[in-house]
Write an enzyme that holds these catalytic residues in place. Structure first.
Site, PDB file in Angstrom:
ATOM      1  N   TYR A 147      -6.842   2.674  10.601  1.00  0.00           N
ATOM      2  CA  TYR A 147      -7.915   3.399  11.388  1.00  0.00           C
ATOM      3  C   TYR A 147      -7.240   5.008  11.277  1.00  0.00           C
ATOM      4  CZ  TYR A 147      -9.737  -0.980  12.067  1.00  0.00           C
ATOM      5  OH  TYR A 147     -10.077  -2.829  12.142  1.00  0.00           O
ATOM      6  N   TRP A 164     -20.195  -9.535   3.859  1.00  0.00           N
ATOM      7  CA  TRP A 164     -20.928 -10.745   4.142  1.00  0.00           C
ATOM      8  C   TRP A 164     -22.982 -11.084   4.146  1.00  0.00           C
ATOM      9  CZ3 TRP A 164     -16.812 -13.237   3.448  1.00  0.00           C
ATOM     10  CH2 TRP A 164     -16.232 -13.241   4.005  1.00  0.00           C
ATOM     11  N   GLY A 235      -9.502  -7.523  22.722  1.00  0.00           N
ATOM     12  CA  GLY A 235      -8.105  -7.760  23.543  1.00  0.00           C
ATOM     13  C   GLY A 235      -6.877  -7.730  21.247  1.00  0.00           C
ATOM     14  N   ASP A 236      -5.526  -8.020  21.668  1.00  0.00           N
ATOM     15  CA  ASP A 236      -5.074  -8.222  20.516  1.00  0.00           C
ATOM     16  C   ASP A 236      -4.102  -9.373  20.630  1.00  0.00           C
ATOM     17  OD1 ASP A 236      -2.526  -7.996  19.004  1.00  0.00           O
ATOM     18  OD2 ASP A 236      -1.889  -5.317  20.254  1.00  0.00           O
ATOM     19  N   ARG A 252     -10.279 -12.490   6.323  1.00  0.00           N
ATOM     20  CA  ARG A 252      -9.255 -11.608   5.545  1.00  0.00           C
ATOM     21  C   ARG A 252      -7.942 -10.475   7.320  1.00  0.00           C
ATOM     22  NH1 ARG A 252     -14.232  -7.796   2.594  1.00  0.00           N
ATOM     23  NH2 ARG A 252     -15.144  -8.365   4.211  1.00  0.00           N
ATOM     24  N   HIS A 255      -4.046 -12.456   5.287  1.00  0.00           N
ATOM     25  CA  HIS A 255      -4.021 -11.262   3.899  1.00  0.00           C
ATOM     26  C   HIS A 255      -3.574 -10.001   4.313  1.00  0.00           C
ATOM     27  CE1 HIS A 255      -7.858  -8.878   2.644  1.00  0.00           C
ATOM     28  NE2 HIS A 255      -6.961  -9.116   4.165  1.00  0.00           N
ATOM     29  N   ASP A 256      -3.555  -9.822   5.327  1.00  0.00           N
ATOM     30  CA  ASP A 256      -3.004  -8.834   6.268  1.00  0.00           C
ATOM     31  C   ASP A 256      -1.601  -8.446   6.379  1.00  0.00           C
ATOM     32  OD1 ASP A 256      -5.791  -7.372   5.610  1.00  0.00           O
ATOM     33  OD2 ASP A 256      -6.559  -7.955   8.139  1.00  0.00           O
ATOM     34  N   ASN A 302      -3.879  -5.044  -4.411  1.00  0.00           N
ATOM     35  CA  ASN A 302      -4.265  -4.530  -3.041  1.00  0.00           C
ATOM     36  C   ASN A 302      -3.937  -4.243  -1.824  1.00  0.00           C
ATOM     37  OD1 ASN A 302      -6.734  -2.103  -2.824  1.00  0.00           O
ATOM     38  ND2 ASN A 302      -7.528  -3.459  -1.616  1.00  0.00           N
ATOM     39  N   GLN A 306      -2.097  -1.474   0.432  1.00  0.00           N
ATOM     40  CA  GLN A 306      -2.704  -0.902   1.807  1.00  0.00           C
ATOM     41  C   GLN A 306      -2.112  -2.038   3.319  1.00  0.00           C
ATOM     42  OE1 GLN A 306      -7.459  -0.398   0.621  1.00  0.00           O
ATOM     43  NE2 GLN A 306      -7.037   0.474   2.136  1.00  0.00           N
TER      44      GLN A 306
HETATM   45  N1  SAM Z   1     -12.489 -10.758   9.610  1.00  0.00           N
HETATM   46  C1  SAM Z   1     -13.487  -9.407   9.242  1.00  0.00           C
HETATM   47  C2  SAM Z   1     -14.038 -10.112   7.809  1.00  0.00           C
HETATM   48  O1  SAM Z   1     -13.348 -10.789   6.707  1.00  0.00           O
HETATM   49  O2  SAM Z   1     -14.719  -8.690   7.767  1.00  0.00           O
HETATM   50  C3  SAM Z   1     -12.313  -8.050   9.382  1.00  0.00           C
HETATM   51  C4  SAM Z   1     -11.822  -8.219   8.340  1.00  0.00           C
HETATM   52  S1  SAM Z   1      -9.906  -6.287   8.353  1.00  0.00           S
HETATM   53  C5  SAM Z   1      -9.190  -6.602   6.579  1.00  0.00           C
HETATM   54  C6  SAM Z   1      -8.750  -6.810  10.011  1.00  0.00           C
HETATM   55  C7  SAM Z   1      -9.358  -7.207  11.517  1.00  0.00           C
HETATM   56  O3  SAM Z   1      -8.270  -7.236  12.110  1.00  0.00           O
HETATM   57  C8  SAM Z   1      -9.780  -5.325  11.710  1.00  0.00           C
HETATM   58  O4  SAM Z   1     -10.985  -4.905  12.346  1.00  0.00           O
HETATM   59  C9  SAM Z   1      -8.973  -5.504  12.831  1.00  0.00           C
HETATM   60  O5  SAM Z   1      -9.300  -4.335  13.647  1.00  0.00           O
HETATM   61  C10 SAM Z   1      -8.468  -6.606  13.400  1.00  0.00           C
HETATM   62  N2  SAM Z   1      -6.952  -6.184  14.300  1.00  0.00           N
HETATM   63  C11 SAM Z   1      -6.060  -6.081  13.203  1.00  0.00           C
HETATM   64  N3  SAM Z   1      -4.771  -6.382  14.299  1.00  0.00           N
HETATM   65  C12 SAM Z   1      -5.490  -6.972  15.193  1.00  0.00           C
HETATM   66  C13 SAM Z   1      -4.702  -7.425  16.481  1.00  0.00           C
HETATM   67  N4  SAM Z   1      -3.850  -7.080  16.845  1.00  0.00           N
HETATM   68  N5  SAM Z   1      -5.494  -8.191  17.805  1.00  0.00           N
HETATM   69  C14 SAM Z   1      -6.655  -7.919  16.672  1.00  0.00           C
HETATM   70  N6  SAM Z   1      -7.690  -7.737  16.291  1.00  0.00           N
HETATM   71  C15 SAM Z   1      -7.063  -7.867  14.870  1.00  0.00           C
HETATM   72  C1  ASE Z   2      -8.253  -5.842   3.779  1.00  0.00           C
HETATM   73  C2  ASE Z   2      -9.283  -5.776   3.447  1.00  0.00           C
HETATM   74  C3  ASE Z   2      -9.804  -4.452   2.133  1.00  0.00           C
HETATM   75  C4  ASE Z   2      -6.821  -4.447   4.567  1.00  0.00           C
HETATM   76  C5  ASE Z   2      -7.911  -3.295   3.097  1.00  0.00           C
HETATM   77  C6  ASE Z   2      -8.542  -3.692   2.698  1.00  0.00           C
HETATM   78  C7  ASE Z   2     -10.787  -4.387   1.491  1.00  0.00           C
HETATM   79  C8  ASE Z   2      -9.841  -3.265   1.134  1.00  0.00           C
HETATM   80  N1  ASE Z   2      -9.209  -2.655   1.365  1.00  0.00           N
HETATM   81  O1  ASE Z   2      -7.477  -6.318   5.201  1.00  0.00           O
HETATM   82  C9  ASE Z   2     -11.962  -5.744   0.970  1.00  0.00           C
HETATM   83  C10 ASE Z   2     -11.115  -6.193   0.586  1.00  0.00           C
HETATM   84  N2  ASE Z   2     -11.367  -6.059  -1.198  1.00  0.00           N
HETATM   85  C11 ASE Z   2      -9.998  -5.937  -1.774  1.00  0.00           C
HETATM   86  C12 ASE Z   2     -10.102  -4.714  -2.397  1.00  0.00           C
HETATM   87  O2  ASE Z   2      -9.446  -5.978  -1.321  1.00  0.00           O
END
Ligand code: SAM
Ligand code: ASE
Length: 345
Positions: A147, A164, A235-236, A252, A255-256, A302, A306
């Site tokens: 962000y 979605w 919250g966190d 998702r 996978h982060d 990816n 990222q």
């Molecule tokens: N679940 C959604 C989806 O699949 O469309 C969003 C997935 S996005 C890749 C990961 C989300 O986790 C982000 O919106 C991020 O703000 C949130 N996130 C990351 N760290 C977090 C934390 N410590 N507490 C709460 N949310 C968190």
């Molecule tokens: C994440 C999802 C994505 C973190 C970075 C990201 C996406 C793009 N960048 O959690 C969406 C899913 N698409 C791909 C290519 O992974």
């Protein structure tokens, strides 16, 4: 007849120009080609398009002709001039007003993801994401790097929500969730998947836990094709107590993160979860032998460029989830990009 050498060279050429194809799609989205054609009452020629887009005649002609070869546009010759129109693909997925529009994810891929991929070799060498190289921002706090600005946060949230509108129902009906009366979507971003969930299970209450800046943005933007009541909690999920719920969704999210952070989060969910409660993991799952699907393998790269994470195999998810104390691990392959895992306490 195509010989083996011909096939090899054709593949090589296809792969080396792959980035050009992505860039044509991104540029047409950035310039607003598909929206302009959607608003026009009739097919437009190059000169009209160039004038209205504020682009060069020559460049526009080249871009439009490639779009036509890629089935992003149709081209017809009328009275000796080429006229262009949207195809079903662009009308369904690339026009802003379409309920299944994917435009913002493409803009996000174009403005952020692509720049990280420009340092793929460095990412492979170092085994870490490339925010520092691509944008000069430190990447110690992953979501502070993701962000980078308010505009960036909004684009990522819009982009994430869009998938979605296409796959939300498939993902939320992979298992019957009607027995869970309180459902909490951890890291649920704009609430787009949570709204799909709330609309399919109207007797359940659905809560999204997100970081404060995302909750603020989610409240001001409505980023879902379905209207259904969901509530938000700031919250966190690593630091704060988790809300009480019968089912925790992680879409998702795993996978982060590294295995260590995933284990920490899963153990915390297990601790808060009631007996009989569960966890629903939505991810693009690799084949057990990691030989595919290609899209998921690319998504895993990816995650390398990222994030701190990776895409995982069924055995890897089973091990993470069951080590945290969950049982009855079930995986449903949807046949689409995202698969679904349900496990129980
Ligand atoms: N679940 C959604 C989806 O699949 O469309 C969003 C997935 S996005 C890749 C990961 C989300 O986790 C982000 O919106 C991020 O703000 C949130 N996130 C990351 N760290 C977090 C934390 N410590 N507490 C709460 N949310 C968190
Ligand atoms: C994440 C999802 C994505 C973190 C970075 C990201 C996406 C793009 N960048 O959690 C969406 C899913 N698409 C791909 C290519 O992974």
């Amino acid at each position: 007849m195509e010989g083996p050498g011909d096939r090899a060279f054709r593949l090589l050429n296809e792969y080396s120009s792959g980035f050009m194809v992505s860039q044509v799609l991104f540029a047409a989205c950035e310039l607003g080609v598909f929206d302009l054609l959607a608003q026009a009452p009739e097919p437009l020629d190059t000169a009209e398009l160039a004038t209205r887009l504020g682009t060069s005649l020559h460049g526009t002609e080249l871009l439009l002709d490639v779009c036509a070869s890629l089935e992003l546009l149709t081209v017809e010759t009328k009275r000796n001039r080429a006229v262009y129109q949207n195809t079903d693909l662009s009308t369904t997925f690339l026009v802003r007003t379409s309920p299944t529009c994917q435009l913002h994810m493409l803009l996000y891929l174009s403005r952020t993801t692509y720049l990280c991929w420009g340092h793929l070799a460095a990412a492979v060498r170092e085994g870490k994401n490339q925010y520092k190289r691509a944008f000069g921002v430190p990447s110690e706090q992953l979501f502070t790097a993701i962000y980078r600005s308010e505009a960036e946060r909004l684009l990522f949230m819009r982009g994430l929500a869009e998938i979605w509108s296409v796959h939300g129902v498939g993902v939320m009906t992979a298992f019957d969730l009607s027995a869970f009366s309180v459902i909490c979507d951890l890291g649920g971003a704009s609430g787009a998947l949570a709204r799909v969930c709330a609309s399919l299970y109207p007797d359940s209450s659905v809560l999204v836990l997100e970081v404060p800046e995302v909750v603020r943005a989610a409240r001001s933007l409505f980023l879902s094709t379905v209207e259904a009541p969901v509530s938000f909690r700031e919250g966190d999920f690593f630091k704060d107590p988790l809300p009480e719920a019968d089912l925790y969704i992680l879409a998702r999210v795993l996978h982060d993160w590294t295995d260590e952070k995933c284990s920490e989060l899963l153990a915390k969910i297990h601790h808060t979860c009631k007996p009989g409660g569960g966890i629903l993991v939505v991810e693009s799952v690799l084949e057990e032998d990691r030989r595919g699907p290609l899209t998921t393998q690319l998504y895993s790269l990816n995650m390398l460029v990222q994030t701190e994470g990776r895409e995982r195999t069924p055995a890897e998810y089973r091990s993470l989830i069951c080590s945290a104390g969950f049982q009855d691990f079930q995986l449903k392959k949807t046949g689409k990009i995202y698969d679904v895992i349900l496990a129980r306490k």
